[in-house]
Design a protein around this motif. Structure first.
Motif, PDB file in Angstrom:
ATOM      1  N   ARG A 415       0.834  -1.218   0.000  1.00 52.51           N
ATOM      2  CA  ARG A 415       0.000   0.000   0.000  1.00 52.51           C
ATOM      3  C   ARG A 415       0.871   1.272   0.000  1.00 52.51           C
ATOM      4  O   ARG A 415       0.650   2.199   0.788  1.00 52.51           O
ATOM      5  N   LYS A 416       1.850   1.294  -0.904  1.00 54.66           N
ATOM      6  CA  LYS A 416       2.791   2.413  -0.937  1.00 54.66           C
ATOM      7  C   LYS A 416       2.506   3.436  -2.031  1.00 54.66           C
ATOM      8  O   LYS A 416       3.256   4.400  -2.160  1.00 54.66           O
ATOM      9  N   LEU A 417       1.448   3.256  -2.808  1.00 53.47           N
ATOM     10  CA  LEU A 417       1.180   4.230  -3.857  1.00 53.47           C
ATOM     11  C   LEU A 417       0.914   5.631  -3.304  1.00 53.47           C
ATOM     12  O   LEU A 417       1.386   6.618  -3.882  1.00 53.47           O
ATOM     13  N   PRO A 418       0.177   5.788  -2.201  1.00 56.00           N
ATOM     14  CA  PRO A 418       0.002   7.144  -1.650  1.00 56.00           C
ATOM     15  C   PRO A 418       1.322   7.787  -1.242  1.00 56.00           C
ATOM     16  O   PRO A 418       1.528   8.989  -1.444  1.00 56.00           O
ATOM     17  N   VAL A 419       2.241   6.986  -0.679  1.00 55.43           N
ATOM     18  CA  VAL A 419       3.546   7.502  -0.277  1.00 55.43           C
ATOM     19  C   VAL A 419       4.340   7.954  -1.498  1.00 55.43           C
ATOM     20  O   VAL A 419       4.944   9.037  -1.505  1.00 55.43           O
ATOM     21  N   LEU A 420       4.337   7.128  -2.537  1.00 58.37           N
ATOM     22  CA  LEU A 420       5.057   7.480  -3.751  1.00 58.37           C
ATOM     23  C   LEU A 420       4.420   8.684  -4.438  1.00 58.37           C
ATOM     24  O   LEU A 420       5.114   9.536  -5.003  1.00 58.37           O
ATOM     25  N   GLN A 421       3.091   8.765  -4.371  1.00 60.84           N
ATOM     26  CA  GLN A 421       2.418   9.927  -4.960  1.00 60.84           C
ATOM     27  C   GLN A 421       2.838  11.207  -4.267  1.00 60.84           C
ATOM     28  O   GLN A 421       3.120  12.220  -4.913  1.00 60.84           O
ATOM     29  N   ARG A 422       2.911  11.185  -2.941  1.00 65.47           N
ATOM     30  CA  ARG A 422       3.326  12.378  -2.203  1.00 65.47           C
ATOM     31  C   ARG A 422       4.757  12.770  -2.559  1.00 65.47           C
ATOM     32  O   ARG A 422       5.082  13.954  -2.673  1.00 65.47           O
ATOM     33  N   GLY A 500      19.758   1.593   4.514  1.00 67.56           N
ATOM     34  CA  GLY A 500      20.382   2.906   4.632  1.00 67.56           C
ATOM     35  C   GLY A 500      19.736   3.902   3.700  1.00 67.56           C
ATOM     36  O   GLY A 500      19.261   3.562   2.632  1.00 67.56           O
ATOM     37  N   PHE A 501      19.727   5.185   4.084  1.00 67.76           N
ATOM     38  CA  PHE A 501      19.149   6.233   3.241  1.00 67.76           C
ATOM     39  C   PHE A 501      20.069   7.423   3.201  1.00 67.76           C
ATOM     40  O   PHE A 501      20.765   7.719   4.172  1.00 67.76           O
ATOM     41  N   THR A 502      20.096   8.072   2.060  1.00 68.69           N
ATOM     42  CA  THR A 502      20.796   9.345   1.972  1.00 68.69           C
ATOM     43  C   THR A 502      19.922  10.382   2.649  1.00 68.69           C
ATOM     44  O   THR A 502      18.773  10.589   2.265  1.00 68.69           O
ATOM     45  N   PRO A 503      20.416  11.069   3.695  1.00 71.94           N
ATOM     46  CA  PRO A 503      19.565  11.980   4.450  1.00 71.94           C
ATOM     47  C   PRO A 503      19.202  13.231   3.672  1.00 71.94           C
ATOM     48  O   PRO A 503      19.933  13.668   2.807  1.00 71.94           O
ATOM     49  N   GLY A 504      18.038  13.763   4.006  1.00 75.34           N
ATOM     50  CA  GLY A 504      17.653  15.068   3.496  1.00 75.34           C
ATOM     51  C   GLY A 504      16.957  15.069   2.149  1.00 75.34           C
ATOM     52  O   GLY A 504      16.799  16.112   1.545  1.00 75.34           O
ATOM     53  N   ASP A 505      16.564  13.902   1.631  1.00 75.41           N
ATOM     54  CA  ASP A 505      15.870  13.883   0.344  1.00 75.41           C
ATOM     55  C   ASP A 505      14.486  14.510   0.481  1.00 75.41           C
ATOM     56  O   ASP A 505      13.706  14.113   1.337  1.00 75.41           O
ATOM     57  N   PRO A 506      14.152  15.499  -0.370  1.00 76.86           N
ATOM     58  CA  PRO A 506      12.807  16.052  -0.328  1.00 76.86           C
ATOM     59  C   PRO A 506      11.805  14.983  -0.704  1.00 76.86           C
ATOM     60  O   PRO A 506      12.028  14.180  -1.589  1.00 76.86           O
ATOM     61  N   GLY A 507      10.706  14.954  -0.023  1.00 78.50           N
ATOM     62  CA  GLY A 507       9.670  13.983  -0.349  1.00 78.50           C
ATOM     63  C   GLY A 507       9.835  12.653   0.340  1.00 78.50           C
ATOM     64  O   GLY A 507       9.080  11.732   0.086  1.00 78.50           O
ATOM     65  N   ASP A 508      10.846  12.493   1.224  1.00 79.29           N
ATOM     66  CA  ASP A 508      11.037  11.213   1.893  1.00 79.29           C
ATOM     67  C   ASP A 508       9.844  10.862   2.773  1.00 79.29           C
ATOM     68  O   ASP A 508       9.436   9.716   2.853  1.00 79.29           O
ATOM     69  N   HIS A 509       9.313  11.858   3.467  1.00 75.28           N
ATOM     70  CA  HIS A 509       8.124  11.667   4.296  1.00 75.28           C
ATOM     71  C   HIS A 509       8.279  10.480   5.247  1.00 75.28           C
ATOM     72  O   HIS A 509       7.427   9.595   5.326  1.00 75.28           O
ATOM     73  N   GLY A 510       9.399  10.437   5.901  1.00 79.49           N
ATOM     74  CA  GLY A 510       9.568   9.388   6.903  1.00 79.49           C
ATOM     75  C   GLY A 510       9.946   8.051   6.334  1.00 79.49           C
ATOM     76  O   GLY A 510       9.658   7.014   6.906  1.00 79.49           O
ATOM     77  N   ALA A 511      10.639   8.048   5.183  1.00 82.94           N
ATOM     78  CA  ALA A 511      10.973   6.771   4.553  1.00 82.94           C
ATOM     79  C   ALA A 511      11.821   5.903   5.449  1.00 82.94           C
ATOM     80  O   ALA A 511      11.643   4.698   5.525  1.00 82.94           O
ATOM     81  N   ARG A 512      12.773   6.509   6.159  1.00 81.21           N
ATOM     82  CA  ARG A 512      13.653   5.714   7.000  1.00 81.21           C
ATOM     83  C   ARG A 512      12.868   5.027   8.103  1.00 81.21           C
ATOM     84  O   ARG A 512      13.072   3.857   8.422  1.00 81.21           O
ATOM     85  N   GLU A 513      11.906   5.751   8.658  1.00 78.71           N
ATOM     86  CA  GLU A 513      11.114   5.170   9.741  1.00 78.71           C
ATOM     87  C   GLU A 513      10.253   4.018   9.232  1.00 78.71           C
ATOM     88  O   GLU A 513      10.060   3.018   9.915  1.00 78.71           O
ATOM     89  N   GLU A 514       9.734   4.152   7.987  1.00 81.23           N
ATOM     90  CA  GLU A 514       8.879   3.095   7.445  1.00 81.23           C
ATOM     91  C   GLU A 514       9.650   1.788   7.299  1.00 81.23           C
ATOM     92  O   GLU A 514       9.153   0.719   7.607  1.00 81.23           O
ATOM     93  N   VAL A 515      10.883   1.860   6.831  1.00 82.19           N
ATOM     94  CA  VAL A 515      11.658   0.647   6.609  1.00 82.19           C
ATOM     95  C   VAL A 515      12.154   0.071   7.926  1.00 82.19           C
ATOM     96  O   VAL A 515      12.177  -1.133   8.140  1.00 82.19           O
ATOM     97  N   ASN A 516      12.547   0.927   8.832  1.00 81.39           N
ATOM     98  CA  ASN A 516      13.137   0.454  10.078  1.00 81.39           C
ATOM     99  C   ASN A 516      12.110  -0.042  11.079  1.00 81.39           C
ATOM    100  O   ASN A 516      12.446  -0.708  12.052  1.00 81.39           O
ATOM    101  N   ALA A 517      10.850   0.308  10.853  1.00 78.02           N
ATOM    102  CA  ALA A 517       9.825  -0.064  11.827  1.00 78.02           C
ATOM    103  C   ALA A 517       9.656  -1.573  11.902  1.00 78.02           C
ATOM    104  O   ALA A 517       9.734  -2.253  10.909  1.00 78.02           O
TER     105      ALA A 517
END
Length: 517
Positions: A415-422, A500-517
């Motif tokens: 269910r990641k289409l909304p995240v990718l859309q943002r 791992g993620f490159t920090p500071g990407d615009p539009g990440d919207h908490g990507a690191r937290e989603e994967v690490n959760a």
């Protein structure tokens, strides 16, 4: 919680134009020249443009945006980007790597043929029977297909040259290699092919050929197979489902116009296809006039068009035949080499991420292995049989299925289409909105399922190409299955840097937290 690991700095495109030219170079390949014209002719002529355009807008460009979003947001190779999208998607990226491996092994062979035919064009070496020359004198094709056979030096030598050139460009990297090469090759391709088209338009009978291609059969619009053909052409010609656009978009700067880039690449690809259709059918019109037969009787696609029909046309030209041949086969070579670079880059990028190897060692290891497999199987007396079979099965049950599974996993499982859309809307000039989710999550899967089911029905009704079942199991189903099993197997190998993620990407919207959760 998973330990957070940062990637090493990722190489970037020098300019947006460099990325666009590379994306266009990947999409514009052999299929644009020898697949689209025949598909259009067989499916309603001018009327085919209606479902074709709808397919581009409703599925092709949404799929491009999806792959751009995954790669740009997660800033990694196809396997690692899919893994960061969600753990269940990890195998898809490696599946795509396997697909690219098999495509690269035979794609380079067609470029080697093109190299030889540039030279053959100057002397019309094929004589009075281009078909017999291609099959027997040039390829020394065996009477029956097998996996191994005697080497054919006339293919082996140029094939080695194609691989050396490709790996040299890739070894220079994304900015100094791929980007610079495409800045030269794509304008050159447009110039060469435009000259070819103009020359073709002045051939006797060219008008009859164009009428055959563009005269609309509006009754075809109500035929479901025509719509299936239109969506199939879009899927096959835009380089979606390979992992190429995921990889290429991962090299974009953090602020990138994803929707604008997808629109430019999508329409540029279609424009070249239409240009190719004009050039090919103007030439076929001349061929039909010379043979005193209807245009429909000389229409071919694939290798038959390129290496049999066009040589016959070149032989019948009264003046400038050598130049016409050089332009055509030179265009095939350039269109193919830019696509081959993008295909191999998917594999190289994945190995770089997975092993930590530097650019040059990764290119030598991965490209060297791919080249060795290519050289071992294809420049042989059975090469044409193997190429034809691998191409059919890896396209029908590799690319199409990988694209379908990627969409379903992203839309339904994760269910990641909304995240990718943002993410897309945060950095792009044109916002995609929820319409994009509907097109990607509903329209594209329906068409891909329809294509897959229809293909399977035909597959089990009769053996592809009339080949033996044992040969198809080895070179067809076996290759398609091996790519999938490779993807599953590699996804099971732990990858400590995957999250791992490159920090500071615009539009990440908490990507690191989603994967690490």
């Amino acid at each position: 919680m998973t330990a957070e690991v940062e990637d090493r700095p990722r190489e970037q495109w020098g300019t947006r134009a460099g990325f666009l030219l590379a994306a266009i170079g990947s999409a514009v390949g052999l299929g644009n020249i020898w697949r689209f014209p025949k598909e259009a002719y067989d499916n309603g002529g001018g009327a085919f443009m209606v479902p074709y355009l709808i397919a581009l807008l409703s599925a092709g460009i949404p799929l491009l945006i999806f792959e751009y979003a995954v790669g740009h947001r997660h800033r990694a190779s196809a396997p690692r980007s899919m893994r960061r999208l969600g753990r269940p998607a990890a195998f898809i990226g490696w599946w795509q790597v396997g697909i690219c491996f098999f495509i690269a092994t035979y794609y380079a062979v067609i470029l080697a043929w093109s190299v030889r035919y540039i030279g053959f064009s100057t002397s019309k070496a094929w004589g009075d029977d281009p078909a017999a020359f291609f099959q027997n004198d040039f390829l020394h094709t065996a009477d029956a297909p097998a996996l191994l056979g005697a080497f054919v030096p006339g293919v082996l030598v140029p094939l080695i040259g194609v691989w050396i050139a490709t790996l040299l460009v890739l070894a220079l990297g994304v900015k100094r290699g791929i980007e610079k090469a495409n800045k030269i090759f794509i304008p050159l391709l447009v110039v060469l092919f435009s000259i070819l088209v103009v020359r073709a338009l002045f051939l006797p009978g060219a008008g009859d050929g164009l009428n055959a291609l563009f005269t609309p059969d509006w009754s075809a619009i109500t035929d479901g197979s025509v719509w299936q053909a239109a969506y199939g052409q879009i899927f096959f010609s835009l380089s979606v489902g390979f992992g190429i656009m995921v990889t290429y978009s991962s090299y974009l700067k953090r602020k990138a116009d994803l929707t604008g880039s997808a629109l430019v690449a999508g329409f540029a690809n279609s424009a070249f296809e239409i240009l190719a259709g004009i050039g090919v059918f103007a030439t076929l019109g001349f061929m039909a006039l010379q043979a005193q037969v209807p245009v429909g009787e000389v229409v071919q696609g694939g290798t038959g068009l390129a290496f049999i029909a066009f040589p016959q046309v070149i032989s019948e030209l009264s003046g400038g035949s050598a130049l016409f041949g050089v332009l055509f086969f030179g265009s095939l070579l350039i269109a193919g080499i830019t696509s081959l670079m993008s295909i191999v880059e998917v594999i190289v990028s994945a190995i770089e991420d997975r092993t930590g190897l530097g650019r040059v060692p990764a290119v030598l290891a991965v490209g060297g292995l791919t080249a060795m497999v290519s050289i071992a199987f294809y420049p042989t007396e059975n090469g044409l049989y193997i190429l034809d079979t691998v191409d059919h099965f890896i396209n029908s049950y590799g690319i199409v299925l990988a694209a379908l599974v990627a969409i379903l996993v992203a839309a339904v499982v994760l269910r990641k289409l909304p995240v990718l859309q943002r993410h897309v809307d945060a950095i792009s000039s044109v916002r995609v909105g929820t319409l994009w989710q509907v097109l990607l999550g509903v329209v594209a899967p329906i068409m891909l399922v329809w294509m897959s089911v229809d293909s399977l029905i035909k597959e089990f009704s009769e053996n592809y190409g009339g080949y033996s079942t044992s040969f198809l199991l080895a070179a067809g189903w076996g290759v398609a299955g091996l790519a999938l099993f490779f993807g599953i197997g590699m996804s099971l190998v732990p990858d400590r840097n995957a999250d791992g993620f490159t920090p500071g990407d615009p539009g990440d919207h908490g990507a690191r937290e989603e994967v690490n959760a």
